[in-house]
Design an enzyme around this catalytic site. Structure first.
Site, PDB file in Angstrom:
ATOM      1  CG  ASN A   1      -1.619  -5.954   9.042  1.00 35.69           C
ATOM      2  OD1 ASN A   1      -1.974  -5.513   8.259  1.00 35.69           O
ATOM      3  ND2 ASN A   1      -2.936  -6.163   9.088  1.00 35.69           N
TER       4      ASN A   1
ATOM      5  CB  ILE B   1       0.693 -11.705  -7.171  1.00 36.22           C
ATOM      6  CG1 ILE B   1      -0.550 -11.221  -7.340  1.00 36.22           C
ATOM      7  CG2 ILE B   1      -0.064 -13.124  -6.155  1.00 36.22           C
ATOM      8  CD1 ILE B   1      -1.688 -11.767  -8.238  1.00 36.22           C
TER       9      ILE B   1
ATOM     10  CG  HIS C   1      -1.389 -16.458  -2.777  1.00 33.56           C
ATOM     11  ND1 HIS C   1      -1.591 -15.462  -1.522  1.00 33.56           N
ATOM     12  CD2 HIS C   1      -1.595 -17.887  -1.929  1.00 33.56           C
ATOM     13  CE1 HIS C   1      -2.040 -16.335  -0.784  1.00 33.56           C
ATOM     14  NE2 HIS C   1      -1.846 -17.208  -1.294  1.00 33.56           N
TER      15      HIS C   1
ATOM     16  CB  THR D   1      -1.257   0.210   1.450  1.00 35.44           C
ATOM     17  OG1 THR D   1      -0.258   0.249   2.393  1.00 35.44           O
ATOM     18  CG2 THR D   1      -2.130  -1.416   1.403  1.00 35.44           C
TER      19      THR D   1
END
Length: 253
Positions: free
Chosen positions: A218, A104, A120, A25
């Site tokens: 987090n 990703i 992933h 982010t």
């Protein structure tokens, strides 16, 4: 708590890192489950779970590619954040062995990390659903940005990015390696992950069960907060401090 984190890192012999969408982010990529994240809004009436499901992709791949243009096929527009570059410094300094990531976006590699395991999958390659031929990210990005479904140059079949969709299994060998690495770690740093997507989200508990310490940074609460030795909320602040500590510790790195 930042001093406690540095003391913990200084005393550890084996540190593993596990990252989620929150670390990106700061690079301008929307979070998935945070406020305003990808999972909080439908796209053309479909949830993200639907858009990332294998059966929906097979039925109409244009839905996925239309949604994914916003970030997955604009990766060159995003630059590594202080989290990515500081983790690379930590790797260079031998403090961490590498990064296991749910992401990703390939920003860890761009930030300088040499050992990145993408749980992933990765959009770096795409596979034809018909003949299984491979195409690169650069081969397909032009078509996607032109609002076209990328097709295989060998047989004309639909290309699917090599990321793990709902309905697909994670790579077993990679999960086994991640479990072994985390089980042997003194410290696992969990960064920017809501720890809600299984089975990857359960991997860090291997550190705890084998006597290691959990660090969580987090912005949102996670299911593992109660197990954390150090719990912080601000990635930017935390990694600004860690970056400064590394510079003082090793001025040449």
């Amino acid at each position: 708590m930042l001093e406690s984190l540095i003391q913990l890192l200084q005393g550890a012999k084996h540190i593993e890192v596990f990252t989620g969408a929150g670390v990106s982010t700061l690079s301008g990529i929307r979070d998935f489950r945070g406020t305003g994240g990808f999972y909080t809004a439908a796209w053309h009436g479909l949830s993200v779970e639907d858009l990332l499901s294998l059966h929906v992709f097979r039925d109409d791949p244009s839905l996925f590619y239309g949604w994914a243009r916003e970030f997955l096929y604009r990766l060159k527009d995003f630059k590594p954040s202080i989290v990515h570059t500081t983790l690379a410094k930590m790797e260079q300094n031998g403090l961490i062995r590498g990064v296991y990531t749910q992401n990703i976006d390939q920003l860890h590699q761009k930030g300088g990390c040499k050992h990145v395991w993408e749980i992933h999958g990765s959009p770096e390659s795409h596979t034809c659903l018909s003949c299984k031929a491979k195409s690169s990210y650069d081969d397909v990005v032009g078509d996607v940005m032109a609002n076209k479904v990328p097709l295989c140059k060998t047989c004309g079949g639909v290309l699917k990015p090599d990321i793990v969709f709902y309905g697909e299994q994670l790579e077993g060998k990679l999960l086994d390696r991640a479990y072994r690495d985390m089980a042997s770690a003194d410290v696992i740093m969990i960064l920017g992950s809501s720890l809600t997507v299984q089975p990857a989200a359960s991997l860090p508990m291997a550190t705890y069960y084998h006597g290691g310490k959990i660090v969580i940074v987090n912005s949102q609460e996670t299911p593992l907060d109660k197990y954390a030795k150090v719990r912080l909320y601000d990635l930017q602040e935390t990694f600004a401090v860690l970056n400064s500590w590394l510079d003082q510790r090793n001025p040449g790195i």
